[in-house]
Design a protein around this motif. Structure first.
Motif, PDB file in Angstrom:
ATOM      1  N   ASN A   1      46.955  41.378  39.732  1.00 27.03           N
ATOM      2  CA  ASN A   1      45.693  42.018  40.115  1.00 27.03           C
ATOM      3  C   ASN A   1      44.864  41.163  41.077  1.00 27.03           C
ATOM      4  O   ASN A   1      43.779  41.563  41.469  1.00 27.03           O
TER       5      ASN A   1
ATOM      6  N   HIS B   1      41.385  43.062  41.083  1.00 26.68           N
ATOM      7  CA  HIS B   1      41.064  44.489  40.986  1.00 26.68           C
ATOM      8  C   HIS B   1      41.327  44.942  39.563  1.00 26.68           C
ATOM      9  O   HIS B   1      42.115  44.341  38.828  1.00 26.68           O
ATOM     10  N   ALA B   2      40.646  45.999  39.169  1.00 26.29           N
ATOM     11  CA  ALA B   2      40.815  46.557  37.833  1.00 26.29           C
ATOM     12  C   ALA B   2      42.158  47.284  37.759  1.00 26.29           C
ATOM     13  O   ALA B   2      42.665  47.781  38.769  1.00 26.29           O
TER      14      ALA B   2
ATOM     15  N   ARG C   1      37.879  48.759  42.622  1.00 21.19           N
ATOM     16  CA  ARG C   1      36.929  48.123  41.695  1.00 21.19           C
ATOM     17  C   ARG C   1      37.262  46.640  41.596  1.00 21.19           C
ATOM     18  O   ARG C   1      38.348  46.265  41.161  1.00 21.19           O
TER      19      ARG C   1
ATOM     20  N   ILE D   1      36.690  42.661  40.350  1.00 21.01           N
ATOM     21  CA  ILE D   1      36.259  41.822  39.234  1.00 21.01           C
ATOM     22  C   ILE D   1      36.288  40.385  39.735  1.00 21.01           C
ATOM     23  O   ILE D   1      37.309  39.911  40.225  1.00 21.01           O
TER      24      ILE D   1
END
Length: 56
Positions: free
Chosen positions: A13, A31-32, A38, A40
């Motif tokens: 991710n 990323h989520a 999204r 993080i």
């Protein structure tokens, strides 16, 4: 510490390094799951803990 930083970058991710990284503070952007838009942010703050609390 280089091994830990490499592990962050190997994560599936992982997107990129963050903007405010220094020698003592490393920022990573991930990323989520299921949503690559999204983001993080994770900050890695390594520090030393002595084995004997009286050693400082």
């Amino acid at each position: 510490m280089p091994k830990a930083i490499a592990k962050f970058r190997e994560h599936p991710n992982y997107k990129r390094d963050g903007q405010h990284s220094t020698e003592e503070r490393h920022v990573f952007v991930f990323h989520a799951n299921g949503d690559t838009s999204r983001e993080i942010k994770i900050v890695f703050l390594p520090f030393h803990l002595p084995k004997d609390p009286h050693d400082s």
